[in-house]
Design a protein around this motif. Sequence first.
Motif, PDB file in Angstrom:
ATOM      1  N   HIS A  49      -4.336   7.374  -4.316  1.00  0.00           N
ATOM      2  CA  HIS A  49      -4.744   6.103  -4.152  1.00  0.00           C
ATOM      3  C   HIS A  49      -3.409   5.465  -3.385  1.00  0.00           C
ATOM      4  O   HIS A  49      -3.601   4.537  -2.467  1.00  0.00           O
ATOM      5  CB  HIS A  49      -4.835   5.333  -5.575  1.00  0.00           C
ATOM      6  CG  HIS A  49      -5.424   3.965  -5.253  1.00  0.00           C
ATOM      7  ND1 HIS A  49      -6.596   3.349  -4.816  1.00  0.00           N
ATOM      8  CD2 HIS A  49      -4.644   2.753  -5.185  1.00  0.00           C
ATOM      9  CE1 HIS A  49      -6.678   2.277  -4.606  1.00  0.00           C
ATOM     10  NE2 HIS A  49      -5.776   1.854  -4.871  1.00  0.00           N
ATOM     11  N   GLY A  50      -2.049   5.899  -3.649  1.00  0.00           N
ATOM     12  CA  GLY A  50      -1.157   5.687  -2.873  1.00  0.00           C
ATOM     13  C   GLY A  50      -1.412   5.728  -1.526  1.00  0.00           C
ATOM     14  O   GLY A  50      -0.946   5.092  -0.534  1.00  0.00           O
ATOM     15  N   MET A  53      -3.819   3.255  -0.078  1.00  0.00           N
ATOM     16  CA  MET A  53      -3.136   1.798   0.294  1.00  0.00           C
ATOM     17  C   MET A  53      -2.152   2.031   1.378  1.00  0.00           C
ATOM     18  O   MET A  53      -2.236   1.241   2.357  1.00  0.00           O
ATOM     19  CB  MET A  53      -2.286   1.593  -0.881  1.00  0.00           C
ATOM     20  CG  MET A  53      -3.158   1.385  -2.260  1.00  0.00           C
ATOM     21  SD  MET A  53      -2.323   0.829  -3.664  1.00  0.00           S
ATOM     22  CE  MET A  53      -1.004  -0.384  -3.161  1.00  0.00           C
ATOM     23  N   ARG A 156       3.140   8.887  -4.486  1.00  0.00           N
ATOM     24  CA  ARG A 156       2.811   7.581  -4.686  1.00  0.00           C
ATOM     25  C   ARG A 156       4.021   6.889  -4.680  1.00  0.00           C
ATOM     26  O   ARG A 156       3.880   5.965  -4.122  1.00  0.00           O
ATOM     27  CB  ARG A 156       2.126   7.319  -6.196  1.00  0.00           C
ATOM     28  CG  ARG A 156       1.576   6.075  -6.476  1.00  0.00           C
ATOM     29  CD  ARG A 156       0.929   5.361  -5.300  1.00  0.00           C
ATOM     30  NE  ARG A 156       0.426   3.840  -5.982  1.00  0.00           N
ATOM     31  CZ  ARG A 156      -0.883   3.533  -6.717  1.00  0.00           C
ATOM     32  NH1 ARG A 156      -1.596   4.435  -6.970  1.00  0.00           N
ATOM     33  NH2 ARG A 156      -0.791   2.451  -6.769  1.00  0.00           N
ATOM     34  N   ASP A 160       4.884   3.629  -2.200  1.00  0.00           N
ATOM     35  CA  ASP A 160       5.148   2.642  -2.727  1.00  0.00           C
ATOM     36  C   ASP A 160       6.550   2.054  -1.860  1.00  0.00           C
ATOM     37  O   ASP A 160       6.697   0.987  -1.460  1.00  0.00           O
ATOM     38  CB  ASP A 160       5.204   2.406  -4.184  1.00  0.00           C
ATOM     39  CG  ASP A 160       4.008   2.556  -4.878  1.00  0.00           C
ATOM     40  OD1 ASP A 160       3.151   2.212  -4.412  1.00  0.00           O
ATOM     41  OD2 ASP A 160       4.134   2.360  -6.306  1.00  0.00           O
ATOM     42  N   ARG A 164       6.841  -1.153   0.327  1.00  0.00           N
ATOM     43  CA  ARG A 164       7.695  -2.159  -0.177  1.00  0.00           C
ATOM     44  C   ARG A 164       8.886  -2.135   0.877  1.00  0.00           C
ATOM     45  O   ARG A 164       9.278  -3.547   1.180  1.00  0.00           O
ATOM     46  CB  ARG A 164       8.575  -1.379  -1.392  1.00  0.00           C
ATOM     47  CG  ARG A 164       9.357  -2.539  -2.175  1.00  0.00           C
ATOM     48  CD  ARG A 164      10.097  -1.892  -3.167  1.00  0.00           C
ATOM     49  NE  ARG A 164      11.097  -2.744  -3.585  1.00  0.00           N
ATOM     50  CZ  ARG A 164      12.395  -2.519  -4.778  1.00  0.00           C
ATOM     51  NH1 ARG A 164      11.958  -1.059  -5.141  1.00  0.00           N
ATOM     52  NH2 ARG A 164      13.283  -3.073  -4.855  1.00  0.00           N
ATOM     53  N   LEU A 169       3.634  -4.021   0.347  1.00  0.00           N
ATOM     54  CA  LEU A 169       3.408  -3.580  -1.151  1.00  0.00           C
ATOM     55  C   LEU A 169       2.869  -4.690  -1.786  1.00  0.00           C
ATOM     56  O   LEU A 169       1.593  -4.675  -2.469  1.00  0.00           O
ATOM     57  CB  LEU A 169       4.572  -2.805  -1.849  1.00  0.00           C
ATOM     58  CG  LEU A 169       4.343  -2.140  -3.094  1.00  0.00           C
ATOM     59  CD1 LEU A 169       3.229  -1.457  -3.227  1.00  0.00           C
ATOM     60  CD2 LEU A 169       5.463  -1.786  -3.822  1.00  0.00           C
ATOM     61  N   LEU A 173      -0.742  -4.790  -3.640  1.00  0.00           N
ATOM     62  CA  LEU A 173      -0.992  -4.884  -5.224  1.00  0.00           C
ATOM     63  C   LEU A 173      -1.674  -6.091  -5.801  1.00  0.00           C
ATOM     64  O   LEU A 173      -2.519  -5.972  -6.571  1.00  0.00           O
ATOM     65  CB  LEU A 173       0.496  -4.735  -5.978  1.00  0.00           C
ATOM     66  CG  LEU A 173       1.196  -3.216  -5.606  1.00  0.00           C
ATOM     67  CD1 LEU A 173       2.646  -3.511  -6.255  1.00  0.00           C
ATOM     68  CD2 LEU A 173       0.161  -2.394  -6.210  1.00  0.00           C
ATOM     69  N   ASN A 174      -1.302  -7.132  -5.100  1.00  0.00           N
ATOM     70  CA  ASN A 174      -1.920  -8.411  -5.578  1.00  0.00           C
ATOM     71  C   ASN A 174      -3.438  -8.586  -5.430  1.00  0.00           C
ATOM     72  O   ASN A 174      -3.979  -9.263  -5.948  1.00  0.00           O
ATOM     73  CB  ASN A 174      -1.217  -9.798  -4.842  1.00  0.00           C
ATOM     74  CG  ASN A 174       0.125  -9.847  -5.404  1.00  0.00           C
ATOM     75  OD1 ASN A 174       0.367  -9.871  -6.420  1.00  0.00           O
ATOM     76  ND2 ASN A 174       0.931 -10.542  -4.754  1.00  0.00           N
ATOM     77  N   TYR A 176      -5.359  -6.442  -6.183  1.00  0.00           N
ATOM     78  CA  TYR A 176      -6.214  -5.998  -7.629  1.00  0.00           C
ATOM     79  C   TYR A 176      -6.253  -6.880  -8.656  1.00  0.00           C
ATOM     80  O   TYR A 176      -6.568  -6.791  -9.732  1.00  0.00           O
ATOM     81  CB  TYR A 176      -5.487  -4.863  -8.024  1.00  0.00           C
ATOM     82  CG  TYR A 176      -5.756  -3.486  -6.911  1.00  0.00           C
ATOM     83  CD1 TYR A 176      -6.855  -2.896  -6.788  1.00  0.00           C
ATOM     84  CD2 TYR A 176      -4.608  -3.298  -6.070  1.00  0.00           C
ATOM     85  CE1 TYR A 176      -7.342  -1.909  -5.985  1.00  0.00           C
ATOM     86  CE2 TYR A 176      -5.148  -2.279  -4.908  1.00  0.00           C
ATOM     87  CZ  TYR A 176      -6.144  -1.647  -5.096  1.00  0.00           C
ATOM     88  OH  TYR A 176      -6.485  -0.616  -3.924  1.00  0.00           O
TER      89      TYR A 176
END
Length: 178
Positions: A49-50, A53, A156, A160, A164, A169, A173-174, A176
Amino acid sequence: MQTLDPELQQRAAHIKLLILDVDGVLTDGRIFIRDDGEEIKSFHTLDGHGLKMLQASGVQTAVITGRDAPSVGIRVKQLGINYYFKGISDKHAAYEELRAKAGVEEGECAFVGDDVVDLPVMVRCGLPVAVPDAHWFALQHAAYITKHAGGAGAVREVCDLIMRAKGTLGAALNEYIK
């Protein structure tokens, strides 16, 4: 969340291509071989999943591996990894071919490895990363050593880190929690 070291932040912010080894990075390094010769590997869903993204944020992904296991090809396809180099004995040559195909400079590449066969790429890329149980000589050439082990979220962690540093990032993430 800890503050990133300024040099690491700068290196990671320039990454346009994340390149991964497989055994010991995307997997825990163990190879299970069935009596019929079939190799069985275990991949962590956090890493997958990382990568998805990271790709959605605009960073390309690639695999350069010395082995040619069908299960890796299946996983590469599932994850939509942009470039797949398998059965590679000369990772430096594959890296040069990959950079040309992806249209990136060395400083725009990150590589995650775990052994000395990964050093021809690690010593040339902009962000060399090793997993914590990597060979000691590979660890000496890493700008970043993951906290998570290979096959247990290390990829992952790197995804990230790059997102970041690039400032993507938080928004990813937001999505979700909307």
